[in-house]
Design a protein around this motif. Structure first.
Motif, PDB file in Angstrom:
ATOM      1  N   VAL A 113      34.913  58.180  55.535  1.00 51.51           N
ATOM      2  CA  VAL A 113      35.409  57.057  54.628  1.00 51.51           C
ATOM      3  C   VAL A 113      34.141  56.412  54.211  1.00 51.51           C
ATOM      4  N   ALA A 114      33.972  56.336  53.150  1.00 48.90           N
ATOM      5  CA  ALA A 114      32.488  55.760  52.241  1.00 48.90           C
ATOM      6  C   ALA A 114      32.865  54.428  51.232  1.00 48.90           C
ATOM      7  N   ALA A 115      31.998  53.543  51.469  1.00 46.57           N
ATOM      8  CA  ALA A 115      31.984  52.403  50.734  1.00 46.57           C
ATOM      9  C   ALA A 115      31.141  52.828  49.404  1.00 46.57           C
ATOM     10  N   THR A 116      31.756  52.189  48.255  1.00 42.49           N
ATOM     11  CA  THR A 116      31.159  52.169  46.946  1.00 42.49           C
ATOM     12  C   THR A 116      31.188  50.860  46.346  1.00 42.49           C
ATOM     13  N   ARG A 117      30.388  50.684  45.579  1.00 42.63           N
ATOM     14  CA  ARG A 117      30.179  49.495  44.667  1.00 42.63           C
ATOM     15  C   ARG A 117      30.355  49.434  43.070  1.00 42.63           C
ATOM     16  N   ARG A 118      31.112  48.948  42.450  1.00 41.86           N
ATOM     17  CA  ARG A 118      31.354  48.924  41.200  1.00 41.86           C
ATOM     18  C   ARG A 118      30.170  48.477  40.514  1.00 41.86           C
ATOM     19  N   VAL A 119      29.726  49.184  39.305  1.00 42.03           N
ATOM     20  CA  VAL A 119      28.468  48.866  38.809  1.00 42.03           C
ATOM     21  C   VAL A 119      28.508  49.190  37.273  1.00 42.03           C
ATOM     22  N   ASP A 120      29.642  49.359  36.716  1.00 40.49           N
ATOM     23  CA  ASP A 120      29.864  49.559  35.268  1.00 40.49           C
ATOM     24  C   ASP A 120      29.420  48.273  34.568  1.00 40.49           C
ATOM     25  N   GLU A 121      29.276  48.249  33.179  1.00 42.10           N
ATOM     26  CA  GLU A 121      28.843  46.912  32.696  1.00 42.10           C
ATOM     27  C   GLU A 121      29.685  45.679  32.641  1.00 42.10           C
ATOM     28  N   GLN A 122      31.126  45.952  32.859  1.00 40.53           N
ATOM     29  CA  GLN A 122      32.157  44.932  33.237  1.00 40.53           C
ATOM     30  C   GLN A 122      32.340  44.494  34.452  1.00 40.53           C
ATOM     31  N   ALA A 123      31.541  45.147  35.406  1.00 38.35           N
ATOM     32  CA  ALA A 123      31.761  44.771  37.039  1.00 38.35           C
ATOM     33  C   ALA A 123      31.605  43.620  37.312  1.00 38.35           C
ATOM     34  N   VAL A 125      29.885  40.743  40.190  1.00 39.35           N
ATOM     35  CA  VAL A 125      28.822  40.709  40.855  1.00 39.35           C
ATOM     36  C   VAL A 125      29.101  41.634  42.397  1.00 39.35           C
ATOM     37  N   VAL A 126      30.133  41.497  43.089  1.00 39.70           N
ATOM     38  CA  VAL A 126      30.612  42.055  44.265  1.00 39.70           C
ATOM     39  C   VAL A 126      31.786  42.929  44.003  1.00 39.70           C
ATOM     40  N   ASP A 127      32.145  43.833  43.787  1.00 40.30           N
ATOM     41  CA  ASP A 127      33.420  44.737  44.061  1.00 40.30           C
ATOM     42  C   ASP A 127      33.213  46.059  44.796  1.00 40.30           C
ATOM     43  N   LEU A 128      33.422  45.818  46.105  1.00 39.27           N
ATOM     44  CA  LEU A 128      33.211  47.090  46.803  1.00 39.27           C
ATOM     45  C   LEU A 128      34.672  47.975  46.824  1.00 39.27           C
ATOM     46  N   HIS A 129      34.561  49.246  47.170  1.00 39.66           N
ATOM     47  CA  HIS A 129      35.802  49.952  47.021  1.00 39.66           C
ATOM     48  C   HIS A 129      35.765  51.243  47.766  1.00 39.66           C
ATOM     49  N   ALA A 130      36.603  51.676  48.412  1.00 36.40           N
ATOM     50  CA  ALA A 130      36.904  53.162  49.353  1.00 36.40           C
ATOM     51  C   ALA A 130      36.827  54.122  48.563  1.00 36.40           C
ATOM     52  N   ASP A 191      41.597  52.054  28.634  1.00 32.52           N
ATOM     53  CA  ASP A 191      40.580  52.180  27.643  1.00 32.52           C
ATOM     54  C   ASP A 191      39.184  52.159  28.355  1.00 32.52           C
ATOM     55  N   GLN A 192      39.116  51.669  29.555  1.00 31.81           N
ATOM     56  CA  GLN A 192      37.972  51.404  30.337  1.00 31.81           C
ATOM     57  C   GLN A 192      37.782  52.537  31.331  1.00 31.81           C
ATOM     58  N   THR A 193      36.434  52.919  31.529  1.00 29.92           N
ATOM     59  CA  THR A 193      35.991  53.696  32.715  1.00 29.92           C
ATOM     60  C   THR A 193      35.346  53.021  33.746  1.00 29.92           C
ATOM     61  N   LEU A 194      35.792  53.035  35.087  1.00 26.75           N
ATOM     62  CA  LEU A 194      35.127  52.309  36.196  1.00 26.75           C
ATOM     63  C   LEU A 194      33.968  53.029  36.686  1.00 26.75           C
ATOM     64  N   ARG A 195      32.895  52.394  36.873  1.00 21.85           N
ATOM     65  CA  ARG A 195      31.880  53.559  37.702  1.00 21.85           C
ATOM     66  C   ARG A 195      31.583  52.748  39.023  1.00 21.85           C
ATOM     67  N   TYR A 196      31.492  53.797  39.946  1.00 23.31           N
ATOM     68  CA  TYR A 196      31.133  53.241  41.435  1.00 23.31           C
ATOM     69  C   TYR A 196      29.828  54.004  41.901  1.00 23.31           C
ATOM     70  N   ARG A 197      29.204  53.240  42.601  1.00 25.85           N
ATOM     71  CA  ARG A 197      27.969  53.904  43.179  1.00 25.85           C
ATOM     72  C   ARG A 197      28.008  53.801  44.810  1.00 25.85           C
ATOM     73  N   CYS A 218      35.039  38.033  48.155  1.00 25.23           N
ATOM     74  CA  CYS A 218      34.206  38.669  47.076  1.00 25.23           C
ATOM     75  C   CYS A 218      35.085  39.699  46.736  1.00 25.23           C
ATOM     76  N   SER A 219      35.638  39.799  45.338  1.00 27.40           N
ATOM     77  CA  SER A 219      36.396  41.176  45.104  1.00 27.40           C
ATOM     78  C   SER A 219      36.426  41.063  43.634  1.00 27.40           C
ATOM     79  N   GLY A 220      36.642  42.337  43.070  1.00 30.23           N
ATOM     80  CA  GLY A 220      36.894  42.400  41.801  1.00 30.23           C
ATOM     81  C   GLY A 220      38.467  42.425  41.364  1.00 30.23           C
ATOM     82  N   VAL A 221      39.188  42.367  42.392  1.00 34.82           N
ATOM     83  CA  VAL A 221      40.743  42.088  42.005  1.00 34.82           C
ATOM     84  C   VAL A 221      41.211  40.576  41.947  1.00 34.82           C
ATOM     85  N   PRO A 222      41.918  40.364  40.953  1.00 36.35           N
ATOM     86  CA  PRO A 222      42.482  38.791  41.140  1.00 36.35           C
ATOM     87  C   PRO A 222      43.275  38.558  42.419  1.00 36.35           C
ATOM     88  N   SER A 223      43.059  37.371  42.764  1.00 39.90           N
ATOM     89  CA  SER A 223      43.929  37.026  44.053  1.00 39.90           C
ATOM     90  C   SER A 223      45.477  36.503  43.580  1.00 39.90           C
TER      91      SER A 223
END
Length: 282
Positions: A113-123, A125-130, A191-197, A218-223
């Motif tokens: 299992v890996a951790a990635t961080r969203r890094v596209d222009e609309q990301a 500050v903190v959006d971690l993803h599996a 329309d948007q592409t998400l980029r994860y590092r 800290c999440s990129g997903v609304p509560s």
């Protein structure tokens, strides 16, 4: 083999029963598992929100318990209960660790299992993803994202790019000189592409627990409540609570494109989701 060398190992009988309920076997391959999971397992935010409301860390680090809960839902859904079979909607961490457990039990390659961080222009500050990595150690390595239902093989050369697509998604992965990679993800309804590092290539259960704890604040997903499923792998259905407290139910398929229905509340949108999918979100 030491237990720590297989952090995602669960009871073999439970893994076999869940694979059967998903209609998946080892011979189908890990990519097929990543694609089938969101066709039957609802993804979204409600399990996380319920944990936060109870003062607990959101789920993900205990695939034994989570695999059992997913199996219980699938068995209940098979009976077609009135009003839909109840289930929370699960985060990327839950989908990833349950997938890793099934791959581990199937013995079809090293799995991490890996951790990635969203890094596209609309990301944010903190959006971690599996993500789930299958293979490697000198052989081909598959990058899987069961939350979005996709997989793509990691190229061997630095700066090389590989792409893959399904009826519902497009993805590509590029390897960098430092051995890391970037994963681009797009569901075709967006329309948007998400980029994860890649930021962590081999998490254990404690690491995932920490990532889930971070997601509380800290999440990129609304509560707000959200649910998504890919029925039969041929369409996307999702329901959400909007910022003003109303509800929205959306459907999309390659042939019919999108439709959208507004509701007075999340509860009403969830009822529409249950009618459309047979899943009663809790």
């Amino acid at each position: 083999m030491a237990e720590t060398e297989r952090p995602w190992a669960i009871d073999a009988g439970l893994a076999g029963d869940l694979g059967d309920a998903l209609g998946w076997a080892a011979d189908d391959g890990a990519g097929a598992l990543a694609e089938v999971l969101p066709t039957l397992v609802p993804v979204g935010s409600t399990a996380k929100l319920a944990s936060i409301a109870s003062g607990e860390v959101p789920p993900g680090a205990d695939p034994d318990l989570l695999a059992r809960r997913v199996l219980d839902h699938l068995e209940a859904k098979a009976t077609r209960p009135a009003g839909g079979a109840p289930s929370p909607t699960w985060s990327c961490w839950v989908l990833a660790t349950v997938m890793a457990a099934l791959v581990d039990a199937a013995g079809i390659g090293p799995v991490r299992v890996a951790a990635t961080r969203r890094v596209d222009e609309q990301a944010p500050v903190v959006d971690l993803h599996a993500a789930v990595l299958v293979g490697g150690s000198g052989g081909a390595e598959l990058i899987c994202d069961p939350y979005f239902g996709l997989s793509v093989e990691l190229p061997s050369g630095a700066e090389a790019v590989a792409a893959a697509s399904t009826a519902l998604s497009e993805s590509s992965v590029a390897r960098s000189h430092d051995g890391g990679w970037m994963l681009d993800v797009r569901l075709r309804r967006w329309d948007q592409t998400l980029r994860y590092r890649l930021v962590g290539a081999a998490l254990d259960r404690g690491d995932v627990h920490a990532m889930a704890a971070i997601s509380v604040t800290c999440s990129g997903v609304p509560s707000r409540p959200y649910a998504r499923i890919h029925p039969d792998g041929s369409s996307i259905v999702d329901a959400s609570e909007t910022a003003d407290g109303t509800g929205l139910l959306r459907t999309w398929s390659p042939s019919e494109r999108g439709s959208e229905a507004a509701f007075a509340s999340w509860s009403d949108a969830a009822d529409g989701f249950a009618e459309r999918t047979g899943i009663r979100v809790v």
